[in-house]
Motif scaffolding. Structure first.
Motif, PDB file in Angstrom:
ATOM      1  N   PHE A 161       0.857  -1.191   0.000  1.00  0.00           N
ATOM      2  CA  PHE A 161       0.000   0.000   0.000  1.00  0.00           C
ATOM      3  C   PHE A 161       0.889   1.236   0.000  1.00  0.00           C
ATOM      4  N   ASP A 162       0.569   2.156  -0.916  1.00  0.00           N
ATOM      5  CA  ASP A 162       1.372   3.376  -1.048  1.00  0.00           C
ATOM      6  C   ASP A 162       0.528   4.596  -0.688  1.00  0.00           C
ATOM      7  N   SER A 163       0.681   5.046   0.559  1.00  0.00           N
ATOM      8  CA  SER A 163      -0.041   6.253   0.977  1.00  0.00           C
ATOM      9  C   SER A 163       0.734   7.505   0.572  1.00  0.00           C
ATOM     10  N   LEU A 174       2.283  12.764   1.884  1.00  0.00           N
ATOM     11  CA  LEU A 174       1.010  12.033   1.787  1.00  0.00           C
ATOM     12  C   LEU A 174       0.244  12.342   0.499  1.00  0.00           C
ATOM     13  N   LYS A 175      -0.338  11.325  -0.077  1.00  0.00           N
ATOM     14  CA  LYS A 175      -1.157  11.499  -1.278  1.00  0.00           C
ATOM     15  C   LYS A 175      -2.503  12.099  -0.899  1.00  0.00           C
ATOM     16  N   PRO A 176      -3.195  12.739  -1.855  1.00  0.00           N
ATOM     17  CA  PRO A 176      -4.571  13.175  -1.596  1.00  0.00           C
ATOM     18  C   PRO A 176      -5.479  11.970  -1.388  1.00  0.00           C
ATOM     19  N   GLU A 233       5.179  -1.709   2.896  1.00  0.00           N
ATOM     20  CA  GLU A 233       4.165  -0.664   2.811  1.00  0.00           C
ATOM     21  C   GLU A 233       4.871   0.689   2.808  1.00  0.00           C
ATOM     22  N   ASN A 234       4.180   1.719   2.340  1.00  0.00           N
ATOM     23  CA  ASN A 234       4.689   3.090   2.439  1.00  0.00           C
ATOM     24  C   ASN A 234       3.676   3.917   3.211  1.00  0.00           C
ATOM     25  N   LEU A 235       3.940   4.130   4.506  1.00  0.00           N
ATOM     26  CA  LEU A 235       2.971   4.815   5.367  1.00  0.00           C
ATOM     27  C   LEU A 235       3.643   5.938   6.157  1.00  0.00           C
ATOM     28  N   THR A 280       8.856  11.439  -0.218  1.00  0.00           N
ATOM     29  CA  THR A 280       8.733  10.052   0.260  1.00  0.00           C
ATOM     30  C   THR A 280       7.742   9.254  -0.591  1.00  0.00           C
ATOM     31  N   ASP A 281       7.035   9.961  -1.482  1.00  0.00           N
ATOM     32  CA  ASP A 281       6.103   9.259  -2.373  1.00  0.00           C
ATOM     33  C   ASP A 281       6.827   8.646  -3.579  1.00  0.00           C
ATOM     34  N   ALA A 282       8.079   9.027  -3.788  1.00  0.00           N
ATOM     35  CA  ALA A 282       8.871   8.365  -4.836  1.00  0.00           C
ATOM     36  C   ALA A 282       9.604   7.196  -4.184  1.00  0.00           C
ATOM     37  N   GLU A 283       8.787   6.254  -3.652  1.00  0.00           N
ATOM     38  CA  GLU A 283       9.338   5.149  -2.842  1.00  0.00           C
ATOM     39  C   GLU A 283       9.677   3.928  -3.679  1.00  0.00           C
ATOM     40  N   GLY A 284       8.989   3.789  -4.826  1.00  0.00           N
ATOM     41  CA  GLY A 284       9.199   2.578  -5.635  1.00  0.00           C
ATOM     42  C   GLY A 284      10.651   2.429  -6.039  1.00  0.00           C
TER      43      GLY A 284
HETATM   44 MN    MN Z   1       4.502   6.636  -4.208  1.00  0.00          MN
END
Ligand code: MN
Ligand code: BES
Ligand code: ZN
Length: 501
Positions: free
Chosen positions: A273-275, A280-282, A323-325, A350-354
């Motif tokens: 899960f990628d939050s 944080l994503k919308p 997970e990305n939380l 931190t959303d460029a986690e992949g």
């Molecule tokens: Mn992401």
């Protein structure tokens, strides 16, 4: 659902339903025409009166086609007006037929579709696609419905009718490949569709062990956090910090080729899960980030299909899973981490986690002395901007590998499109504080993400598949697609010398 192959003509084979093609203007396929002859010309009459739509993919169901006709129904599938179908059009025909068939009461059916003329494709390919289409139409994901489970479709057996012995073997081989690929796609879809709370990194590791139970030819090893710390996987572990679920690095090995043959290595992004983490994503549509492990799911799907077919190749599947939380202990923008390769990374988002979990997995796979490495990842929203939901984004450091994957996509109608990996884009990754930043700053998000990965793949031939646009559908049909299992399986079949285009 069972599949088999039978030789015989349409006016002799018995069954609950025959599936035949009809084209404009009023052209019957060979099987349709045989059925019509013994049925007294009803199909021809209905075509004439305009009651049968011959447009591509339109279906008409004919009940009780006549006493001397050996089938209870005839499903007529429109093939459009061209003499020859394109491969993509054949997929439309097979898909429409398969869906229409689910809505009839027929428990078995005879498909006369391999007789349709398809440009540059043979019998085995057509048989493979019919099986994949039939299984895709049959697929339901209702693991989490406590009631109103979709009633089991009545269709139990689909027979592919062929004329003659020589055709028989070719079609049989195509059916076997179709079944293995359909099983792999189904596994990929089901893993993708499972919600984040029921598809954790630990659940994926368990799934790998399960796969080994089904296919004894697989070897499975799961690295836990401690093992990853030992290896210095600081990038991967930085993503897992915000999660209470333990990260896993799942390694699956299939050795069907010569001992000395270098393996193909598949690496699949397994963010369950990628939050977005602290970045944080919308909220809108965030549930769809449960699909952020679809790259991993397709690796599972390919391992399963290759093992089922016993292909004479060596294949390794590697899945970094986390997970990305957001959390008090999560990585923050500005944090700097050291990857397994020794290169340092400033995490600006931190959303460029992949790319952070992939870069360590890509360093790890050097130990397999790979012939080629292919990673697949739902990596960038930018890929959807560039290519929509049709094509997988494809980038790589070895053009013959890229070309082979483009061909495989073309052949399987699971297409990819190449984007450039020029050094101008790489410059966007400059950081004032570390060896690189984890995001670019000037557009071309799919390319800068791949440029980031390219810094970890210099030792081998590598290609990257960005499947953000193709791995799942949104809206009313929300669900995982099983792509790009067909593309990758075509690539692996071609490598095994078993392609049947
Ligand atoms: Mn992401
Ligand atoms: N998993 C997402 C990519 C994604 C987003 C796939 C939407 C499909 C639909 C990935 O981890 C991500 O968040 N990427 C960021 C990168 C950005 C921060 C540079 C993106 O695409 O916005
Ligand atoms: Zn992600």
């Amino acid at each position: 659902m069972d599949f088999n192959v039978k030789s015989g003509e349409a006016d002799t084979l018995r069954g609950a339903c025959a599936i035949v093609g009809v084209a404009a203007p009023r052209r019957l396929s060979a099987a349709a025409s045989r059925l019509d002859k013994i049925g007294g010309g009803r199909i021809a009459a209905l075509l004439k009166s305009g009651d049968i739509d011959t447009d591509l993919g339109k279906t008409t169901l004919l009940h009780n086609p006549g006493e001397s006709v050996p089938v209870g129904r005839i499903l007529l599938v429109g093939c459009g007006k061209n003499k020859q179908l394109s491969p993509k059009e054949f997929l439309t025909v097979a898909g429409a037929a398969a869906r229409a068939l689910q809505n009839t009461g027929a428990a078995d059916a005879l498909a006369y579709l391999t007789e349709l003329d398809v440009a540059e494709r043979g019998l085995g390919w057509k048989a493979r696609q019919i099986v994949i289409a039939a299984r895709a139409a049959h697929y339901r994901f209702d693991e989490f419905k406590s009631r109103d489970k979709t009633p089991k479709a009545r269709l139990k057996r689909l027979t592919l009718a062929v004329n003659g012995r020589t055709q028989h073997n070719e079609v049989k081989a195509g059916v076997a490949r179709g079944l293995a690929i359909a099983n792999g796609m189904e596994l990929a879809r089901t893993l993708g569709n499972r919600p984040g709370n029921r598809c954790t990194p630990g659940d994926l590791a368990e799934q790998a062990r399960q796969l080994k139970k089904t296919h004894s030819s697989l070897k499975v090893e799961v690295l836990d956090q401690k093992a990853m710390e030992k290896l210095g996987m600081g990038a991967l572990l930085s993503v897992a910090r915000g999660s209470r679920q333990a990260p896993k690095l799942i390694v699956m090995e299939y050795r069907g080729g010569k001992k000395s043959a270098k393996p193909v290595v598949l690496v699949g992004k397994g963010v369950t899960f990628d939050s977005g983490g602290i970045s944080l994503k919308p909220g809108k549509g965030m549930d769809e980030m449960k699909f952020d492990m679809c790259g991993a799911a397709s690796v599972f799907g390919c391992m399963s299909a290759v093992a089922e077919l016993g292909l004479p190749i060596n294949l390794v599947g590697v899945v970094p899973a986390t997970e990305n939380l957001p959390d008090g202990d999560a990585s923050k923008p500005g944090d700097i981490v050291t990857s397994m390769s020794g290169q340092t990374i400033e995490i600006l988002n931190t959303d460029a986690e992949g790319r952070l979990i992939l870069c360590d997995a890509l360093t790890y796979v050097r130990k397999f002395n790979p012939d080629v490495v292919i990673d697949l990842a739902t990596l960038t929203g930018a890929c959807i901007v560039a290519l929509g939901h049709e094509a997988t984004g494809l980038l790589g450091n070895h053009q013959p590998l890229v070309d082979a994957l483009l061909d495989a996509g073309e052949n399987s109608c699971d297409r990819a499109w190449q984007l450039p990996l020029w050094e101008e884009y790489d410059e966007q990754l400059a950081s004032n504080f570390a060896d690189m930043a984890n995001i670019g700053n000037g557009g071309a998000g799919t390319i800068t993400a791949a440029s980031f990965l390219a810094r970890f793949t210099r030792d081998y031939r590598w290609a990257h598949l960005d499947i953000a646009g193709v791995a799942w559908k949104s809206g009313g049909e929300k669900g995982a697609t099983g792509r790009p299992v067909p593309l990758l399986m075509q690539y692996l079949l071609a490598r095994s010398g078993k392609s049947d285009a």
